[in-house]
Each structure stands twice: as structure tokens, then as C-alpha cells.
Design a protein around this motif. Structure first.
Motif, PDB file in Angstrom:
ATOM      1  N   LEU A   4       0.881  -1.170   0.000  1.00  3.45           N
ATOM      2  CA  LEU A   4       0.000   0.000   0.000  1.00  3.45           C
ATOM      3  C   LEU A   4       0.920   1.221   0.000  1.00  3.45           C
ATOM      4  N   THR A   5       1.138   1.778  -1.186  1.00  3.59           N
ATOM      5  CA  THR A   5       2.211   2.747  -1.410  1.00  3.59           C
ATOM      6  C   THR A   5       1.655   4.144  -1.614  1.00  3.59           C
ATOM      7  N   THR A   6       2.177   5.101  -0.850  1.00  4.63           N
ATOM      8  CA  THR A   6       1.751   6.497  -0.972  1.00  4.63           C
ATOM      9  C   THR A   6       2.979   7.388  -1.125  1.00  4.63           C
ATOM     10  N   ASP A   7       2.749   8.631  -1.608  1.00  6.98           N
ATOM     11  CA  ASP A   7       3.832   9.595  -1.781  1.00  6.98           C
ATOM     12  C   ASP A   7       3.589  10.809  -0.896  1.00  6.98           C
ATOM     13  N   PRO A   8       4.495  11.816  -0.894  1.00  6.13           N
ATOM     14  CA  PRO A   8       4.315  12.977  -0.018  1.00  6.13           C
ATOM     15  C   PRO A   8       3.056  13.792  -0.278  1.00  6.13           C
ATOM     16  N   HIS A   9       2.436  13.601  -1.464  1.00  7.57           N
ATOM     17  CA  HIS A   9       1.199  14.319  -1.788  1.00  7.57           C
ATOM     18  C   HIS A   9      -0.047  13.550  -1.366  1.00  7.57           C
ATOM     19  N   GLY A  10       0.142  12.381  -0.753  1.00  8.71           N
ATOM     20  CA  GLY A  10      -0.996  11.579  -0.329  1.00  8.71           C
ATOM     21  C   GLY A  10      -1.611  10.758  -1.438  1.00  8.71           C
ATOM     22  N   ARG A  11      -0.924  10.661  -2.581  1.00 12.10           N
ATOM     23  CA  ARG A  11      -1.436   9.847  -3.683  1.00 12.10           C
ATOM     24  C   ARG A  11      -1.082   8.378  -3.467  1.00 12.10           C
ATOM     25  N   LEU A  44       9.034  -5.441  -5.760  1.00  8.59           N
ATOM     26  CA  LEU A  44       9.130  -4.002  -5.996  1.00  8.59           C
ATOM     27  C   LEU A  44      10.321  -3.676  -6.891  1.00  8.59           C
ATOM     28  N   GLN A  45      11.403  -4.392  -6.698  1.00  7.82           N
ATOM     29  CA  GLN A  45      12.573  -4.185  -7.560  1.00  7.82           C
ATOM     30  C   GLN A  45      12.270  -4.612  -8.990  1.00  7.82           C
ATOM     31  N   GLU A  46      11.623  -5.757  -9.143  1.00  9.09           N
ATOM     32  CA  GLU A  46      11.332  -6.272 -10.482  1.00  9.09           C
ATOM     33  C   GLU A  46      10.276  -5.436 -11.204  1.00  9.09           C
ATOM     34  N   GLU A  47       9.239  -5.043 -10.471  1.00  9.59           N
ATOM     35  CA  GLU A  47       8.112  -4.354 -11.108  1.00  9.59           C
ATOM     36  C   GLU A  47       8.347  -2.867 -11.301  1.00  9.59           C
ATOM     37  N   LEU A  48       9.047  -2.235 -10.342  1.00  5.92           N
ATOM     38  CA  LEU A  48       9.127  -0.774 -10.330  1.00  5.92           C
ATOM     39  C   LEU A  48      10.547  -0.232 -10.307  1.00  5.92           C
ATOM     40  N   GLN A  49      11.535  -1.126 -10.224  1.00  4.76           N
ATOM     41  CA  GLN A  49      12.941  -0.726 -10.151  1.00  4.76           C
ATOM     42  C   GLN A  49      13.217   0.179  -8.957  1.00  4.76           C
ATOM     43  N   VAL A  50      12.633  -0.164  -7.818  1.00  2.00           N
ATOM     44  CA  VAL A  50      12.934   0.540  -6.576  1.00  2.00           C
ATOM     45  C   VAL A  50      13.453  -0.471  -5.560  1.00  2.00           C
ATOM     46  N   ASP A  51      14.501  -0.070  -4.852  1.00  2.00           N
ATOM     47  CA  ASP A  51      15.114  -0.927  -3.845  1.00  2.00           C
ATOM     48  C   ASP A  51      14.814  -0.321  -2.481  1.00  2.00           C
ATOM     49  N   VAL A  52      13.946  -0.958  -1.717  1.00  2.00           N
ATOM     50  CA  VAL A  52      13.555  -0.408  -0.425  1.00  2.00           C
ATOM     51  C   VAL A  52      14.064  -1.332   0.687  1.00  2.00           C
ATOM     52  N   ASP A  85       9.265   8.467  -2.012  1.00  2.00           N
ATOM     53  CA  ASP A  85       9.503   9.823  -2.499  1.00  2.00           C
ATOM     54  C   ASP A  85      10.584   9.744  -3.579  1.00  2.00           C
ATOM     55  N   GLN A  86      10.333   8.933  -4.595  1.00  2.00           N
ATOM     56  CA  GLN A  86      11.280   8.728  -5.671  1.00  2.00           C
ATOM     57  C   GLN A  86      10.533   8.239  -6.901  1.00  2.00           C
ATOM     58  N   PRO A  87      11.138   8.400  -8.080  1.00  2.00           N
ATOM     59  CA  PRO A  87      10.466   7.937  -9.299  1.00  2.00           C
ATOM     60  C   PRO A  87      10.349   6.414  -9.327  1.00  2.00           C
ATOM     61  N   VAL A  88       9.341   5.927 -10.020  1.00  2.00           N
ATOM     62  CA  VAL A  88       9.191   4.494 -10.257  1.00  2.00           C
ATOM     63  C   VAL A  88       9.153   4.264 -11.764  1.00  2.00           C
ATOM     64  N   THR A  89       9.614   3.103 -12.183  1.00  2.00           N
ATOM     65  CA  THR A  89       9.645   2.759 -13.603  1.00  2.00           C
ATOM     66  C   THR A  89       8.975   1.407 -13.803  1.00  2.00           C
ATOM     67  N   ALA A  90       7.910   1.388 -14.583  1.00  2.00           N
ATOM     68  CA  ALA A  90       7.219   0.130 -14.854  1.00  2.00           C
ATOM     69  C   ALA A  90       8.145  -0.801 -15.629  1.00  2.00           C
TER      70      ALA A  90
END
Length: 279
Positions: A4-11, A44-52, A85-90
Motif C-alpha cells: 500500500l504505497t503512498t507519496d508525499p502528496h498523499g497519492r 518491488l525491484q522487479e516491477e518498479l525498479q525501486v530498492d527499499v 519519495d522517488q520515481p518508479v519505472t514500470a
């Protein structure tokens, strides 16, 4: 596993797979031998290229819903909360990854997966911490800023902080300025900016910063707090900045738009505070 992922704008972040028209939370099934967090981090790494890091994922709960693409089947999901708070790439099997306001997500209708629809009410009434900060300007229009660091996040911001139980804004600002920079103020100047940012903190979903203008003679900051107490609050450095230094700096500021906002305030103090969304 789902995030359940949100950003600083509440999106809210929703993804659509190549084989579907439905939007859903990013995530997927664990592989043999994987625990829940490892599986979700891999997805998340595979789908969005984000490492959390695992510490960025906090459990929300377990949910049973209809599946998005297999009528008559039940989906059992373990959901974790994630702030990004970072870009994601499909990538991989994801055709589209988009940030939606809650109204935009709700308007997807049948294209919103059952789990995503079930999770929307959890974001509809965010718990926001109230904070007060000072835009401190000296007689030469230099700005006193504090450098905060929380994990990898490093930024310069107006001194101040949360309003504690029983405090009004002036009382809270007086306490915060004495603790952080050693400044005594008698009155609450005009509120120039009201900034709302969404991020998990101390049981809250975000913070509303009421930023008030404080005019003062130039002084050397002498915080009441010890160096260790300041570090415990995330404070790493305090310094005066000229407008030109801010405009030409590569540092990160909060508000992020400080370079654009500051000259406007110096030209004219607004009658009503400017509303700022996000950091």
C-alpha cells in the motif's frame, strides 16, 4: 504480498499488468524459501525498479478478497505500508505504474482491483501531526535554516517542530526556537506558508507545517539543546543563508520550492498563507 504505497502528496501508487486492464497494488507471490518481506522487496525491484529496505515496509494486515483477474477465486494478501519519495519505472510484466489521488482511484470503478478498493478507506482519513516553524529573516534578508538528516534523507528546513498537547502555536514555536537555535520570540508573525506532506511518523500519516515569518536582528545560534539532543532530533547543522546562496545551491530544501517562494515573500508578505502540497 502487496504494498500500500503512498507519496508525499498523499497519492496512491497503482500498477496495471500487461495482461490486464485492472489497477492494483504492486506486489506478488513469494518464491520457495522467501519470507514475506524478502518477496515484496524483490517484487518491488522487479516491477518498479525501486530498492527499499525492510525497515521501510510496515505491516497493515492480512486480507481476503476476490481476485482481480480470476472470477470465482479468493485472494489472500499480506499487505505492507510503504512511503515512496522517488520515481518508479514500470518494468517486467507491468504495463503501467501511476500515482492516483484517492478520488481518481475511486473513479476507476470496475478497473480498480478488489484489494485496492478495500484498502482505499484506510487512506481517506489520514492522521496529520500539527507543526509550527519559523521563516527567520535578519535585517539583510538572510535566512536561518537547520539541516536535518533522517537516514539517507538530508535537507535544510525552517527551524521548528511539532505542537505538543496543551500548546498553542506561539508556545510551541517559542519552545522549539529556544531548543534548536536559541532565539526568544514574543509574538507569532504572519503565517506565510502552510505545507502538508504525507509520510509515516510516530503513528501519524503526515504533517502540516504552519510556517510563520519572524524578523530579528542577526545573531549567532546558541541552542538550549546539547549537541547530542540536537542529533537525536535529526539536527546536524545550523547556518544563515543569503538569498543568492539558496538560489545557487544544489542542496535540498524544505519547502522544496524555497528558491521560488522566498523572493515572493521578500517582495510582499501574503495576506493569506500559501498552501503547499508535499515536501
Amino acid at each position: 504480498m502487496a504494498a500500500l504505497t503512498t507519496d508525499p502528496h498523499g497519492r496512491i501508487l497503482l500498477v496495471r499488468k500487461q495482461t490486464s486492464q485492472m489497477f492494483m497494488q504492486p506486489g506478488g507471490k513469494p518464491e520457495p524459501g522467501e519470507d514475506s518481506l524478502s518477496a515484496l522487496r524483490r517484487e518491488l525491484q522487479e516491477e518498479l525498479q525501486v530498492d527499499v529496505p525492510a525497515s521501510a515496509l510496515s505491516p497493515v494486515g492480512e486480507f481476503e478478497t476476490d481476485t482481480a483477474n480470476e472470477p470465482g477465486h479468493v485472494l489472500h494478501s499480506q499487505v505492507f505500508r510503504l512511503h515512496l519519495d522517488q520515481p518508479v519505472t514500470a518494468s517486467a510484466e507491468i504495463a503501467e505504474a501511476r500515482w492516483f489521488t484517492l478520488d481518481e482511484a475511486d473513479a476507476l470503478g470496475d478497473r480498480l482491483a478488489p484489494l485496492a478498493r478495500k484498502l482505499l478507506p484506510r487512506l481517506a482519513a489520514p492522521r496529520l501531526r500539527e507543526s509550527v516553524r519559523a521563516l527567520i529573516l535578519d535585517e539583510r534578508d538572510k535566512v536561518l535554516l537547520v539541516r536535518f538528516q533522517f537516514g539517507p534523507a538530508r535537507f535544510w528546513a525552517n527551524p521548528g517542530g511539532g505542537i505538543e498537547a496543551g500548546e498553542d502555536r506561539l508556545t510551541a514555536l517559542q519552545r522549539e526556537l529556544r531548543e534548536e537555535v536559541g532565539l526568544d520570540v514574543d509574538t507569532l508573525g504572519p503565517e506565510v506558508w502552510t505545507k502538508t506532506a504525507y509520510f509515516p511518523m510516530n503513528g501519524c500519516d503526515g504533517q502540516v507545517d504552519h510556517i510563520h515569518l519572524v524578523r530579528t536582528s542577526h545573531f549567532t545560534p546558541k541552542p538550549e539543546f546539547t549537541d547530542q539532543q540536537l542529533r537525536d532530533e535529526g539536527v546536524q547543522e545550523i547556518r544563515w543563508w543569503s538569498v543568492d546562496e539558496i538560489l545557487n545551491s544544489t542542496e535540498v530544501f524544505a519547502p522544496r520550492a524555497l528558491r521560488e517562494l522566498l523572493p515572493d515573500v521578500l517582495r510582499r508578505v501574503p495576506d493569506q498563507p500559501l498552501t503547499i502540497a508535499g515536501f
